[in-house]
Scaffold this motif. Structure first.
Motif, mmCIF file in Angstrom:
data_model
loop_
_atom_site.group_PDB
_atom_site.id
_atom_site.type_symbol
_atom_site.label_atom_id
_atom_site.label_comp_id
_atom_site.label_asym_id
_atom_site.label_seq_id
_atom_site.Cartn_x
_atom_site.Cartn_y
_atom_site.Cartn_z
ATOM 1 N N GLU A 14 0.687 -1.136 0.086
ATOM 2 C CA GLU A 14 0.130 0.143 -0.087
ATOM 3 C C GLU A 14 0.822 1.124 -0.142
ATOM 4 O O GLU A 14 0.175 2.333 -0.394
ATOM 5 C CB GLU A 14 -0.913 0.160 0.937
ATOM 6 C CG GLU A 14 -2.024 -0.804 1.275
ATOM 7 C CD GLU A 14 -2.644 -1.307 2.408
ATOM 8 O OE1 GLU A 14 -2.920 0.108 3.076
ATOM 9 O OE2 GLU A 14 -2.791 -2.198 3.523
ATOM 10 N N ASP A 15 2.093 1.138 0.761
ATOM 11 C CA ASP A 15 2.920 2.156 0.287
ATOM 12 C C ASP A 15 3.703 2.326 -0.292
ATOM 13 O O ASP A 15 4.549 2.743 -0.306
ATOM 14 C CB ASP A 15 3.768 2.350 1.680
ATOM 15 C CG ASP A 15 3.257 2.121 2.890
ATOM 16 O OD1 ASP A 15 2.256 2.513 3.220
ATOM 17 O OD2 ASP A 15 3.606 0.702 3.797
ATOM 18 N N ILE A 16 3.638 1.625 -1.500
ATOM 19 C CA ILE A 16 4.044 1.520 -3.337
ATOM 20 C C ILE A 16 3.480 2.324 -4.099
ATOM 21 O O ILE A 16 1.570 1.694 -4.425
ATOM 22 C CB ILE A 16 4.766 -0.124 -3.672
ATOM 23 C CG1 ILE A 16 6.251 -0.508 -2.136
ATOM 24 C CG2 ILE A 16 5.883 0.501 -4.783
ATOM 25 C CD1 ILE A 16 6.322 -1.536 -2.338
ATOM 26 N N PHE A 17 3.872 2.729 -4.868
ATOM 27 C CA PHE A 17 3.389 3.891 -5.980
ATOM 28 C C PHE A 17 4.134 3.861 -7.565
ATOM 29 O O PHE A 17 5.354 4.457 -7.344
ATOM 30 C CB PHE A 17 2.405 5.315 -5.349
ATOM 31 C CG PHE A 17 1.593 5.500 -4.100
ATOM 32 C CD1 PHE A 17 0.974 5.547 -4.726
ATOM 33 C CD2 PHE A 17 2.821 5.962 -3.155
ATOM 34 C CE1 PHE A 17 -0.020 5.654 -3.281
ATOM 35 C CE2 PHE A 17 1.507 5.909 -2.020
ATOM 36 C CZ PHE A 17 0.822 5.502 -1.868
ATOM 37 N N THR A 18 3.289 3.458 -8.274
ATOM 38 C CA THR A 18 4.181 3.324 -9.479
ATOM 39 C C THR A 18 3.656 4.418 -10.343
ATOM 40 O O THR A 18 2.149 4.150 -10.330
ATOM 41 C CB THR A 18 3.966 1.594 -10.538
ATOM 42 O OG1 THR A 18 2.852 1.662 -10.554
ATOM 43 C CG2 THR A 18 4.422 0.872 -9.931
ATOM 44 N N GLY A 19 4.588 5.245 -11.656
ATOM 45 C CA GLY A 19 3.705 5.914 -12.426
ATOM 46 C C GLY A 19 3.305 6.998 -11.781
ATOM 47 O O GLY A 19 1.991 7.476 -12.382
#
Length: 162
Positions: A14-19
């Motif tokens: 949940e703490d990882i964002f792509t793009g």
């Protein structure tokens, strides 16, 4: 990495964002700080403290192949529970270089740290320093299409002991 600080103790999918889309460094910091605040990891003072620290002590790191990462963080007093947020950026965002604050770097990968003690901070900065020197892992992180891949890459790297 010590046993007390493994991937799952400070980072979840949940703490990882792509793009992630942002126009500048403060926008990236703001989005990630707001996320950590919503997860109960940081105090409301965290975002401003990270932005201020980035102005006075930039965290951009130039790497091989024109890649650059940033590791924004601040003092433990702004942190409730240790955590991190990671983002790959849709388009590079300018961060100033840690080594030469006058130099601007096109950052594609951001590790935002919220650590509860100076010891954790030093340990995590050391682990990230090793991770970003591993060109294969770094390339995989930058090209990842989903948070699961980034999480797996970081977890695999840390389990191998860097």
């Amino acid at each position: 990495m010590t046993d007390s600080m493994n991937t799952t103790s400070f980072l979840s999918r949940e703490d990882i964002f792509t793009g992630l889309t942002a126009r500048n460094a403060n926008e990236v910091i703001g989005q990630l700080a707001d996320h950590l605040l919503s997860r109960g990891k940081v105090r409301s003072s965290y975002r401003g403290a990270v932005e201020e620290r980035e102005r006075t002590m930039p965290t951009g790191l130039p790497l091989e192949d024109g890649l650059a990462v940033a590791v924004p963080h601040t003092d433990p007093e702004h942190v409730i529970a240790s955590g991190a947020a990671v983002a790959t950026l849709k388009e590079p965002v300018t961060f100033r270089s840690m080594d030469d604050p006058d130099k601007k770097l096109p950052v594609r990968l951001v590790f935002m740290l919220a650590l509860h003690s100076k010891e954790e901070q030093l340990e995590m900065l050391s682990a990230i320093g090793g991770l970003i020197q591993d060109n294969k892992t770094l390339q995989s992180l930058c090209e990842a299409q989903d948070s699961g891949q980034i999480y797996a890459d970081i977890d695999r790297y840390l389990k191998l002991g860097g």
